[in-house]
Enzyme design. Structure first.
Site, PDB file in Angstrom:
ATOM      1  N   GLU A 412       0.818  -1.222   0.000  1.00  0.00           N
ATOM      2  CA  GLU A 412       0.000   0.000   0.000  1.00  0.00           C
ATOM      3  C   GLU A 412       0.845   1.262   0.000  1.00  0.00           C
ATOM      4  O   GLU A 412       0.472   2.262  -0.617  1.00  0.00           O
ATOM      5  CB  GLU A 412      -0.942   0.013   1.209  1.00  0.00           C
ATOM      6  CG  GLU A 412      -2.161  -0.890   1.079  1.00  0.00           C
ATOM      7  CD  GLU A 412      -1.880  -2.335   1.429  1.00  0.00           C
ATOM      8  OE1 GLU A 412      -0.711  -2.665   1.754  1.00  0.00           O
ATOM      9  OE2 GLU A 412      -2.831  -3.153   1.382  1.00  0.00           O
ATOM     10  N   PHE A 435      -9.576  -2.688   1.939  1.00  0.00           N
ATOM     11  CA  PHE A 435     -10.367  -2.219   3.079  1.00  0.00           C
ATOM     12  C   PHE A 435      -9.707  -0.917   3.534  1.00  0.00           C
ATOM     13  O   PHE A 435      -8.479  -0.808   3.499  1.00  0.00           O
ATOM     14  CB  PHE A 435     -10.343  -3.229   4.228  1.00  0.00           C
ATOM     15  CG  PHE A 435     -11.178  -4.462   3.984  1.00  0.00           C
ATOM     16  CD1 PHE A 435     -12.448  -4.586   4.539  1.00  0.00           C
ATOM     17  CD2 PHE A 435     -10.702  -5.486   3.184  1.00  0.00           C
ATOM     18  CE1 PHE A 435     -13.224  -5.716   4.308  1.00  0.00           C
ATOM     19  CE2 PHE A 435     -11.468  -6.619   2.946  1.00  0.00           C
ATOM     20  CZ  PHE A 435     -12.738  -6.743   3.500  1.00  0.00           C
ATOM     21  N   ALA A 436     -10.507   0.019   3.996  1.00  0.00           N
ATOM     22  CA  ALA A 436      -9.946   1.287   4.464  1.00  0.00           C
ATOM     23  C   ALA A 436      -8.852   1.050   5.500  1.00  0.00           C
ATOM     24  O   ALA A 436      -7.861   1.777   5.563  1.00  0.00           O
ATOM     25  CB  ALA A 436     -11.048   2.155   5.075  1.00  0.00           C
ATOM     26  N   HIS A 479     -10.967  -4.831   9.714  1.00  0.00           N
ATOM     27  CA  HIS A 479     -11.687  -4.676   8.437  1.00  0.00           C
ATOM     28  C   HIS A 479     -12.954  -3.847   8.613  1.00  0.00           C
ATOM     29  O   HIS A 479     -13.878  -3.960   7.817  1.00  0.00           O
ATOM     30  CB  HIS A 479     -12.104  -6.043   7.884  1.00  0.00           C
ATOM     31  CG  HIS A 479     -10.964  -6.912   7.453  1.00  0.00           C
ATOM     32  ND1 HIS A 479     -10.161  -7.577   8.339  1.00  0.00           N
ATOM     33  CD2 HIS A 479     -10.488  -7.219   6.220  1.00  0.00           C
ATOM     34  CE1 HIS A 479      -9.247  -8.272   7.667  1.00  0.00           C
ATOM     35  NE2 HIS A 479      -9.417  -8.063   6.385  1.00  0.00           N
TER      36      HIS A 479
END
Ligand code: TPP
Ligand code: MG
Length: 676
Positions: A412, A435-436, A479
């Protein structure tokens, strides 16, 4: 005062392998002159720091010139991409700008290229593809990858120079970037400036196993080491490597053995050196030995001339820069965000006649963007053939191909940094986080790099980060989180949080055309919570403002995300059972906050309820309450009510998560007891 004219030897800022082969004397003297300029400047900066005329951290490049000067001369400054480190003043001097501009940066005066918002060597020239460093070691590499890829996508034969130290080599970002460049086959010259130390820590305490350059093999790329004690040989092997990377578009990893002649920085006590170690280092100074070698080859007189001219030039430039006015705070606040462009020329086609879920509405917006905007591209984990964990990108890979819609590895941080590099060069990436929650892996890139770019370097970073967030789906604490207050406590980030399919469609278009990093919070519980019509809405930019969903007079309710739907149900119940009516606002935009319409409501109702799914303490509601009530405080008829989740990690089992998050019933209970 006019900038002094540089000595003629500094006119050429380039070098090629052909010149090194055919006119080595010319080439070697030019390298010397730029090395000497860098050394003189670094030395004078140190003196000025000691006199209190320069502040901050002065990390000199003394000992590093034999690497960075040939490298910067070899780069094609009209095409290539670089991010120089804190040892690379020589590279900055060569890439672009006048010495006075670089000195203005160090003096932090009104002529500073960062408008004096960043110190010392933290400048660059993003328009000319020299990306200013942030302190966080490793963070710049992925930006170089992205901008280089952007150049290649635009048909330019660019090479990117990704430079880091032996200490930086231990960061995860370095691994992520090497892996990504190898995977995407990007034309990147990775250069390790191995000076043996990271601050006081010797390389023996930094890593074990193979030598740094040997790591190349594990990425399936070529690697080698050079000793910059021999500058002609260094220049030749760098030239060959740059040519090769330009021709093959495959990355190369070079470990350059360099010296660090003055400790880590001006403040370094250097007491970790063995007795005599620093003297021994200085006796190996590559600049001195290079000069001796050139003098022995018959250039002694020429070198004396260079030295005198360069010293006079540096002094003349210091005189000019030291007299530049101090900076003023006048435009500080205006420069946080890049100005947003006029609306893009979207076709006004009605999107669909079928009602859509929010996931489908987002898919439709992505499809519209990919169709109408050639600079757009979409990246994320499992988003290509699989269509994303929530199928939001379903079918896009098939229709737009790998160039526009592509899977990323689990990296990321580097992938966000790569997207930043693309965005800095005119592309407009949309990145999906699976997922954020996993965006915390990219927190440096989002909050310190992208978000500060315009403020410190005047460059726009048009980037959309899609964040599937929120709980209620039994996904557990990693999550299910709401991260808005974590991100938005940092300046420079915009954020939208739609609650309906139409708003989600509008929000994606509005975020896309904004010239800043925009977080798009997408509540997972809303992806498939029913369908509604989605049309082309010429007023799509209204999502930057709150939306009033119903009117009433008892209290003003402010909420967003999935809680909008719960708030609506709660208000309906309270109206039918208690005959209370409410002004209900869906905030939609969390940054920058535009609260005028809500303030006007509160001035009428005199009671405020703020509801959100994120945790209460340090939660976003605290900021909302403060901003909404600070002017209306004495007109309030009740203390503001904050309804939020508990101050705990998100628990897993449905019964526990139910107790953790606001529910329709708990919202009603809280409001009823508050009504008294
Ligand atoms: C991620 C991160 N951790 C810590 C620091 C503080 N720091 C600044 S420079 C430095 C040493 C860097 O060593 P190296 O990468 O070898 O570069 P050098 O200074 O030797 O050129 C450290 C620890 C930082 N800038 N970034
Ligand atoms: Mg080092």
């Amino acid at each position: 005062m006019a900038f002094p004219k540089p000595p003629a030897i500094l006119d050429p800022r380039d070098l090629s392998s052909a010149e090194l082969a055919q006119q080595p004397d010319h080439a070697f003297l030019r390298i010397y002159a730029w090395m000497q300029l860098a050394r003189l400047t670094d030395n004078r900066i140190l003196e000025l720091f000691r006199q209190g005329l320069i502040k901050g951290t002065v990390t000199g490049g003394q000992g590093n010139e034999g690497l960075i000067v040939p490298l910067a001369l070899l780069a094609d400054k009209a095409t290539d991409v670089v991010s120089f480190t804190h040892r690379d003043l020589g590279g900055h001097l060569i890439w672009s700008g006048h010495l006075c501009e670089h000195l203005n940066q160090y003096f932090a005066n009104a002529g500073s290229p960062t408008k004096a918002r960043e110190g010392n060597v933290h400048h660059g020239d993003p328009k000319n593809r020299s990306l200013p460093m942030i302190s966080h070691l490793g963070a710049m590499l992925s930006n170089v990858l992205g901008m280089t890829d952007s150049q290649r996508r635009l048909g330019r034969p660019a090479v990117g120079f990704a430079i880091f130290g032996d200490g930086g080599s231990s960061t995860g970002d370095i691994h992520e970037s090497l892996n990504l460049a190898a995977l995407l086959s990007l034309p990147i010259v990775f250069v390790i400036e191995n000076n043996g130390y990271a601050y006081s820590t010797p390389v023996s305490e930094q890593f074990s196993g193979v030598e740094l350059w040997q790591r190349a093999a594990s990425y399936g790329i070529e690697g080698f080491a050079i000793d910059t004690a021999n500058i002609p040989a260094t220049a030749k092997s760098l030239a060959a490597a740059v040519d090769k990377v330009r021709a093959t578009s495959r990355p190369i990893l070079i470990e350059a053995r360099v010296l660090r002649l003055r400790g880590h920085a001006a403040y370094d006590t250097c007491d970790y050196f063995q007795p005599g170690e620093l003297d021994a280092l200085q006796a190996r100074d590559t600049l001195a030995s290079y000069r001796a070698r050139l003098a022995a080859a018959g250039h002694a007189k020429t070198l004396e001339g260079f030295d005198a001219e360069l010293a006079a030039y540096v002094e003349a430039c210091i005189k000019v820069s030291i007299a530049v006015a101090r900076p003023t705070p006048a435009s500080l606040a205006q420069d946080l965000f890049a100005p947003t462009s006029a609306p893009l020329p979207w076709t006004a086609r009605a999107a669909t006649t079928e009602p859509l879920t929010m996931a489908q509405a987002l898919n439709l917006a992505l499809r519209k963007i990919l169709t109408e905007r050639p600079e757009s591209l979409i990246l994320g984990q499992d988003i290509a053939t699989y269509g994303g964990a929530f199928k939001v990108t379903d079918g896009l890979y098939k229709d737009f191909g790998r160039q526009r819609v592509f899977n990323t590895p689990l990296a990321e941080s580097a992938c966000t940094g790569y997207a930043i590099g693309l965005a800095l060069n005119g592309h407009r990436p949309i990145e999906e986080f699976q997922f954020a929650d996993f965006s915390t892996e990219a927190i440096t890139q989002i909050t310190l790099n992208a978000a500060t770019y315009h403020f410190r370097a005047g460059a726009a970073v048009p980037l959309v980060l899609r964040l599937p967030c929120g709980g209620g789906l039994t996904f557990g604490s990693f999550h299910s989180q709401e991260l808005e207050s974590l991100f938005l406590s940092m300046p420079g980030i915009k954020a939208l949080y739609p609650s309906t399919p139409q708003d989600a469609f509008n929000a994606l278009l509005a975020a896309y055309e904004d010239n800043n990093p925009v977080l798009l919070f997408e509540h997972k519980g809303l992806y498939r919570r029913g369908k509604s019509p989605v049309v082309w809405d010429p007023n799509y930019r209204n999502v930057w403002e709150p939306h009033q969903l119903q009117t009433g007079d008892f209290a003003t309710v402010v909420t967003y995300g999935e809680m909008v739907h719960l708030a609506r149900e709660a208000c309906e119940y309270l109206t039918s059972e208690y005959e209370r009516t409410f002004d209900l606002f869906d905030l939609r935009c969390l940054s920058p906050l535009k609260l005028d319409s809500i303030r006007a409501s509160l001035a009428r109702t005199h009671r405020l309820i703020v509801l959100h799914e994120g945790r209460r303490t340090h939660g976003f509601g605290a900021e909302l309450v403060a901003q909404l009530t600070e002017e209306l405080f004495f007109s309030l008829e009740a203390p503001p009510l904050r309804i939020a989740s508990l101050d705990l990690p998100v628990p897993f089992a449905p019964e526990l998560e139910h107790a953790f998050r606001p529910t329709r019933n708990s919202i009603i209970e809280r409001i009823v007891s508050w009504m008294g």
